[in-house]
Scaffold this active site. Structure first.
Site, mmCIF file in Angstrom:
data_model
loop_
_atom_site.group_PDB
_atom_site.id
_atom_site.type_symbol
_atom_site.label_atom_id
_atom_site.label_comp_id
_atom_site.label_asym_id
_atom_site.label_seq_id
_atom_site.Cartn_x
_atom_site.Cartn_y
_atom_site.Cartn_z
ATOM 1 N N ASP A 1 1.422 -5.019 8.576
ATOM 2 C CA ASP A 1 0.284 -4.105 8.485
ATOM 3 C C ASP A 1 -0.972 -4.974 8.348
ATOM 4 O O ASP A 1 -1.116 -5.723 7.377
ATOM 5 C CB ASP A 1 0.461 -3.177 7.277
ATOM 6 C CG ASP A 1 -0.635 -2.110 7.197
ATOM 7 O OD1 ASP A 1 -1.757 -2.366 7.691
ATOM 8 O OD2 ASP A 1 -0.375 -1.036 6.627
ATOM 9 N N PHE B 1 0.851 -1.198 0.000
ATOM 10 C CA PHE B 1 0.000 0.000 0.000
ATOM 11 C C PHE B 1 0.887 1.248 0.000
ATOM 12 O O PHE B 1 1.831 1.339 0.783
ATOM 13 C CB PHE B 1 -0.902 -0.026 1.231
ATOM 14 C CG PHE B 1 -1.972 1.025 1.223
ATOM 15 C CD1 PHE B 1 -3.130 0.843 0.478
ATOM 16 C CD2 PHE B 1 -1.840 2.188 1.955
ATOM 17 C CE1 PHE B 1 -4.130 1.816 0.464
ATOM 18 C CE2 PHE B 1 -2.837 3.162 1.949
ATOM 19 C CZ PHE B 1 -3.985 2.967 1.200
ATOM 20 N N TYR C 1 -11.024 1.667 10.852
ATOM 21 C CA TYR C 1 -12.251 2.014 10.117
ATOM 22 C C TYR C 1 -12.622 1.019 9.030
ATOM 23 O O TYR C 1 -13.567 1.249 8.292
ATOM 24 C CB TYR C 1 -12.150 3.431 9.537
ATOM 25 C CG TYR C 1 -10.922 3.723 8.709
ATOM 26 C CD1 TYR C 1 -10.826 3.293 7.391
ATOM 27 C CD2 TYR C 1 -9.848 4.438 9.243
ATOM 28 C CE1 TYR C 1 -9.704 3.560 6.631
ATOM 29 C CE2 TYR C 1 -8.709 4.713 8.495
ATOM 30 C CZ TYR C 1 -8.648 4.274 7.192
ATOM 31 O OH TYR C 1 -7.525 4.533 6.454
ATOM 32 N N LYS C 2 -11.867 -0.068 8.894
ATOM 33 C CA LYS C 2 -12.199 -1.064 7.868
ATOM 34 C C LYS C 2 -13.070 -2.145 8.507
ATOM 35 O O LYS C 2 -14.212 -1.884 8.856
ATOM 36 C CB LYS C 2 -10.915 -1.573 7.227
ATOM 37 C CG LYS C 2 -10.253 -0.456 6.398
ATOM 38 C CD LYS C 2 -8.872 -0.768 5.905
ATOM 39 C CE LYS C 2 -8.341 0.394 5.065
ATOM 40 N NZ LYS C 2 -6.902 0.361 4.876
ATOM 41 N N ARG D 1 -12.788 -3.782 -7.117
ATOM 42 C CA ARG D 1 -12.545 -4.456 -5.841
ATOM 43 C C ARG D 1 -13.861 -4.651 -5.087
ATOM 44 O O ARG D 1 -14.647 -3.704 -4.946
ATOM 45 C CB ARG D 1 -11.575 -3.591 -5.033
ATOM 46 C CG ARG D 1 -11.081 -4.225 -3.766
ATOM 47 C CD ARG D 1 -9.950 -3.402 -3.200
ATOM 48 N NE ARG D 1 -10.429 -2.124 -2.655
ATOM 49 C CZ ARG D 1 -9.816 -1.461 -1.678
ATOM 50 N NH1 ARG D 1 -8.700 -1.921 -1.160
ATOM 51 N NH2 ARG D 1 -10.303 -0.318 -1.239
HETATM 52 C C1 LIG Z 1 -6.205 1.525 4.665
HETATM 53 C C2 LIG Z 1 -4.733 1.310 4.788
HETATM 54 C C3 LIG Z 1 -3.936 2.218 5.472
HETATM 55 C C4 LIG Z 1 -4.547 3.491 5.962
HETATM 56 O O1 LIG Z 1 -3.676 4.361 6.552
HETATM 57 P P1 LIG Z 1 -4.261 5.714 7.180
HETATM 58 O O2 LIG Z 1 -3.134 6.277 7.905
HETATM 59 O O3 LIG Z 1 -5.431 5.320 8.030
HETATM 60 O O4 LIG Z 1 -4.759 6.566 6.073
HETATM 61 C C5 LIG Z 1 -2.587 1.913 5.633
HETATM 62 N N1 LIG Z 1 -2.074 0.765 5.147
HETATM 63 C C6 LIG Z 1 -2.827 -0.123 4.455
HETATM 64 C C7 LIG Z 1 -2.229 -1.361 3.940
HETATM 65 C C8 LIG Z 1 -4.173 0.145 4.251
HETATM 66 O O5 LIG Z 1 -4.915 -0.717 3.548
#
Ligand SMILES: *Cc1c(COP(=O)(O)O)cnc(C)c1O
Length: 416
Positions: free
Chosen positions: A201, A130, A226-227, A375
């Site tokens: 992560d 990501f 938040y997921k 997705r």
């Molecule tokens: C959603 C996501 C994030 C989100 O990071 P934020 O700091 O909350 O914006 C980070 N890493 C991965 C792999 C994600 O899918």
């Protein structure tokens, strides 16, 4: 047309009737006429959240003002909620804190990892990780200016690329685009064999599938509120530091709430005990209260049942799309084997963006990830088998009728 009794085409109504998680759907406030396949990006709203947040606002903050920090345990919330999250990810009490955003936690843990491996200058990750994970690593390496480097390799080269230069291996357990899931135990072992630390992560794992940080001997982890934890937009994230590393861990953001005695107001910084030293500033209590509702819901569900349903939903969707959309330019972009996927399925299509917009216009909410990935996430607590079958049928219809081929579906929004 296949008969409903054919075991290869299970009847969704029967699957829903037999679903041990079916009772959770009513605990979420989902709009009518919407099939929500984007809980992997922003989880749905638990029904209990609004009342819980209102109570914290009106009764705790409104009535008790500053006294709320102790009377309502606000000050303990990052670690108390962290202990709850720990149960979802196979960690022990005292190993997880809820704080900040995933990006900020990545920064804190990567910096802490480099400090724990002096002399090693490489953060190893994969090209397909990501972007924020990679940007944060790059930014940290540039800030340190001491010859630190971020090394990116292809997914199948990771294990072989860990060497004596590697301080920390940074990987996202479930890939945000394809849903491909890494072997956490094997890669953590490979990192340790080379003397490196392993940082996972868990953004697309926590709340969606069993995670065993402790059993895998993982060193560090971050994850998203938040997921699949349904904490609401911008919910606080979490971080994990294995107990055995906490004594040597230092956060680069040495804020007062990570201090051993925040209210002694000492001039110099002394790190707090245990995971508390990973905290920086004042916790966002309203957001944490909302997140706690989502975490409690996740804890109430049996994670084995969640994983089983997630895999079944994914397989049902894949089968229906591959059968219904054959010859329509759709190709599976996720691993075919459900054991190697997280809780999402992706299909590539040259007009993927417009197709997703046309689906959203019909109430089937998925999302699009550049360059061509459609997705679809499966949040087992609130999705029904019937939803998944209906979504696959909507996709077939959009493609067969070229309903996507309209100018309004091709204009890209800021958030895709
Ligand atoms: C959603 C996501 C994030 C989100 O990071 P934020 O700091 O909350 O914006 C980070 N890493 C991965 C792999 C994600 O899918």
């Amino acid at each position: 047309m296949a008969r409903q009794s054919d075991p290869a085409t299970p009847d969704p109504a029967r699957l829903d009737a037999a679903d041990p998680l079916a009772r959770f759907r009513g605990r979420f406030a989902l709009p009518d006429g919407v099939i929500y396949l984007d809980g992997n990006s922003l989880g749905a709203l638990p029904r209990a959240t609004a009342a819980r947040v209102a109570r914290v606002v009106e009764e705790e903050w409104g009535r008790d003002l500053i006294g709320g920090w102790t009377r309502h345990g606000w000050i303990d919330l990052p670690l108390r909620l962290g202990d709850k999250v720990a149960r979802l990810i196979g960690a022990a009490p005292g190993e997880v804190a809820v704080a900040d955003s995933t990006s900020v936690n990545l920064f804190k843990l990567l910096a802490g990892a480099l400090r724990l491996r002096p002399g090693r200058r490489v953060i190893l990750s994969e090209r397909d990780n990501f972007p924020t994970d990679l940007y944060i690593a790059e930014g940290l390496a540039a800030l340190l200016g001491g010859g630190h480097a971020v090394r990116l390799v292809e997914t199948d080269e990771i294990a072989g690329a860990i060497d004596g230069e590697t301080a920390v291996v940074l990987l996202t357990h479930v890939n945000y685009r394809t849903g491909r899931m890494h072997d956490m135990a094997a890669l953590t072992r490979a990192a340790h064999e080379a003397g490196a630390l392993m940082l996972w992560d868990l953004a697309h794992s926590a709340g969606a599938l069993p995670v065993a940080l402790g059993a895998c001997d993982a060193d560090l982890a971050v994850g998203c509120g938040y997921k699949y934890l349904n904490g609401g937009p911008g919910a606080p994230a979490f971080l994990y530091v294995a107990r055995r590393l906490q004594e040597g861990f230092r956060s680069p953001l040495a804020g007062w709430l990570g201090h051993a005695a925040p209210f002694a107001f000492e001039t110099g910084y002394r790190p707090g005990g245990g995971i508390a030293r990973a905290l920086a500033g004042t916790p966002p209590i309203l957001s944490m209260a909302a997140l706690e509702v989502g975490v409690d819901l996740a804890l109430e569900a049996d994670i084995g049942a969640v994983r089983a349903k997630s895999m079944a939903l994914g397989e049902l969707f894949r089968e229906r799309v591959e059968a219904g959309c054959a010859g329509m330019g759709v190709t599976l972009a996720s691993p075919r084997d459900p054991d190697q996927r997280g809780s999402q399925i992706c299909f590539a299509h040259a007009e993927g963006y417009a197709v997703v917009q046309a689906l959203i216009a019909r109430g089937v909410i998925g999302d699009f990830r550049a360059p061509d990935i459609m997705r679809f996430g499966f949040a087992p607590l609130y999705l029904r088998y019937a939803d998944v079958v209906q979504a696959a049928e909507a996709l077939r219809e959009v493609l067969a009728t070229r309903a996507w081929d309209r100018p309004e579906f091709k204009t890209r929004a800021a958030v895709t």
